[in-house]
Design a protein around this motif. Structure first.
Motif, PDB file in Angstrom:
ATOM      1  N   GLN A  98       0.729  -1.320   0.048  1.00  0.00           N
ATOM      2  CA  GLN A  98      -0.079   0.009   0.010  1.00  0.00           C
ATOM      3  C   GLN A  98       0.872   1.112  -0.027  1.00  0.00           C
ATOM      4  OE1 GLN A  98      -2.950   0.348   3.342  1.00  0.00           O
ATOM      5  NE2 GLN A  98      -3.589   2.105   2.516  1.00  0.00           N
ATOM      6  N   THR A 126      -5.351   4.572  -8.915  1.00  0.00           N
ATOM      7  CA  THR A 126      -5.654   3.993  -7.588  1.00  0.00           C
ATOM      8  C   THR A 126      -7.080   3.435  -7.712  1.00  0.00           C
ATOM      9  OG1 THR A 126      -6.320   6.243  -7.080  1.00  0.00           O
ATOM     10  CG2 THR A 126      -4.209   5.116  -6.286  1.00  0.00           C
ATOM     11  N   ASP A 129     -13.323   1.736  -5.097  1.00  0.00           N
ATOM     12  CA  ASP A 129     -13.846   0.473  -4.015  1.00  0.00           C
ATOM     13  C   ASP A 129     -15.252   0.670  -4.133  1.00  0.00           C
ATOM     14  OD1 ASP A 129     -11.399  -0.295  -3.306  1.00  0.00           O
ATOM     15  OD2 ASP A 129     -11.243   1.319  -1.623  1.00  0.00           O
ATOM     16  N   ASN A 263     -10.935   6.239  -5.232  1.00  0.00           N
ATOM     17  CA  ASN A 263      -9.749   6.149  -4.474  1.00  0.00           C
ATOM     18  C   ASN A 263      -8.971   7.262  -4.604  1.00  0.00           C
ATOM     19  OD1 ASN A 263     -10.385   3.816  -3.022  1.00  0.00           O
ATOM     20  ND2 ASN A 263      -9.155   2.667  -4.879  1.00  0.00           N
ATOM     21  N   VAL A 297      -9.985   6.390 -11.410  1.00  0.00           N
ATOM     22  CA  VAL A 297     -10.069   7.859 -10.439  1.00  0.00           C
ATOM     23  C   VAL A 297     -10.021   8.926 -11.040  1.00  0.00           C
ATOM     24  CG1 VAL A 297      -7.625   7.566 -10.075  1.00  0.00           C
ATOM     25  CG2 VAL A 297      -8.882   8.270  -8.151  1.00  0.00           C
TER      26      VAL A 297
END
Length: 425
Positions: A98, A126, A129, A263, A297
């Motif tokens: 991460q 990224t 979610d 994200n 993103v």
């Protein structure tokens, strides 16, 4: 929500802070893989490091709710490049890692283990979610979101063989695809959503009905408009879902598919401009020098419309990965592809190109017959085609995209006439 852990993939050794700066890609999906591949193809021979939070070789998502979920496709169908491509092309792949901080001033990315990666240019890929809604009972065993390979693997094991009561919460593309696959596997499927007709937000009531009717023919039950008032269970295991309309649906498996959230945390903490994702120009440059963003993103300026749009689809992951890589190398590049996506539900195959945000006030023009389930739908705004969708008619996407990108005034009567070639309109 219960999930099956991803198979462990050995991560590369953490990079030392003293390593030479190179290209760093934060994200482990299709955008990241495409960008790395493009960097090498465009002649970059310096360091490339991919920081992937999932413990998986970068993979693409469309098969997860289609062939892979149904057991018709294997893991190879998920890989945009073979797993050994990274080592063979001197790309450092750090899986299960991460990124916790981005510092545009020092040109560094900090990892959860304390390692600092210096970069010449960095790409934020990224992704997004699943949107999580705190339904009562959402943490019961048997309740899933759907986004990752691990989600698809877990649900394949549960749904294969049929006989399960499956409840879908969410009537968008993913919810409808999973409903179709689960039904084809022999399960009893019920679907709820906030729309009166599934997919109507995306393509309107008339076209949404085409897909809904096909699901009903296969035995899918719809509770619309409705959401979950409570997910109910005993001994920690889901047993039923109580809808907001007072209906109790038996459930062995509940899948929450209510969209995704980009994200943005890394970018936001770094002070980048945020606007429904990370705001970028058409070359995918963020508000910070040498920092780029692409994929789900990124909210990118589109040259055709002159407005920003964020796309969560497969084609955008590929197109934006290529553009970002070229821009990182200082080459002229712009994300000017017409947005595209596709779906497969039962025997309905569909491709869609265009700008969904422009279709709200557009005229719907149908070429063919909806009842036949072989047709092309066009959205026409101010005399110009802004989107087009072909259902069970193939090899027309190039012509549809040309109509959209050219922005030419068209004759709607000719557009609706199957005897008039699209190339002549």
């Amino acid at each position: 929500m219960s999930q099956t852990p991803s198979p462990s993939v050995p991560a590369a050794a953490p990079a030392d802070v003293t390593q030479a700066s190179g290209m760093v890609i934060v994200g482990g999906g299709l955008t990241a893989a495409t960008a790395a591949q493009t960097l090498r193809a465009e002649g970059w021979d310096g360091a490339i490091t991919i920081v992937a939070q999932e413990a998986e070789v970068p993979y693409q998502r469309p098969p997860l709710s289609k062939g892979f979920l149904a057991g018709k496709e294997g893991e190879d169908a998920l890989l945009p490049v073979p797993a050994d491509w990274y080592a063979e092309n001197n790309v450092t792949l750090m899986t299960g890692t991460q990124a916790t901080a981005l510092n545009p001033q020092s040109h560094t990315v900090t990892l959860a283990n304390g390692t600092t990666l210096p970069y010449t240019k960095v790409l934020l890929a990224t992704g997004a979610d699943p949107r999580r809604i705190p339904f009562p009972g959402v943490d019961l065993k048997g309740v899933y979101t759907f986004r990752t390979k691990a989600d698809s693997v877990a649900l394949t094991e549960l749904l294969t063989g049929g006989g399960k009561n499956v409840v879908l919460i969410g009537s968008g593309w993913i919810g409808m695809e999973i409903a179709a696959t689960a039904s084809e596997l022999g399960n009893n499927v019920a679907l709820m959503g906030l729309e009166e007709v599934p997919l109507s937000v995306a393509i309107g009531t008339q076209l949404g009905t085409v897909f809904t009717d096909r699901h009903k023919e296969a035995g899918v039950r719809f509770e619309l408009p409705a959401s979950a008032a409570e997910i109910q269970g005993t001994d920690g295991q889901v047993r039923s879902v109580l809808t907001t309309t007072g209906v109790t649906l038996p459930a062995d498996v509940v899948i929450v598919a209510v969209g995704v959230v980009p994200n943005i945390a890394l970018a936001q903490d770094a002070g980048l401009t945020i606007n429904n994702g990370i705001e970028v120009d058409s070359a995918l440059r963020t508000s910070a020098a040498d920092v780029f963003a692409a994929g789900d993103v990124a909210n990118a300026l589109h040259p055709v419309t002159g407005t920003h749009a964020r796309s969560e689809h497969w084609a955008n992951a590929i197109a934006s990965g290529k553009v970002a890589a070229k821009s990182m190398l200082g080459k002229d590049a712009a994300l000017d592809d017409i947005p595209y996506f596709y779906t497969d539900q039962f025997d309905l195959g569909m491709e869609y190109s265009g700008f969904g945000a422009l279709t709200k006030d557009a005229e719907l023009v149908i070429r063919g017959e909806l009842a036949s389930r072989e047709f092309i739908a066009f959205w026409v705004l101010d005399g110009r085609v802004v989107a087009g969708m072909n259902v069970n008619i193939w090899d027309v996407q190039d012509a549809i995209k040309d109509l959209i990108s050219s922005q030419r005034i068209i004759d709607t009567a000719a557009l609706a006439d199957p005897q008039t070639p699209l190339e002549r309109i």
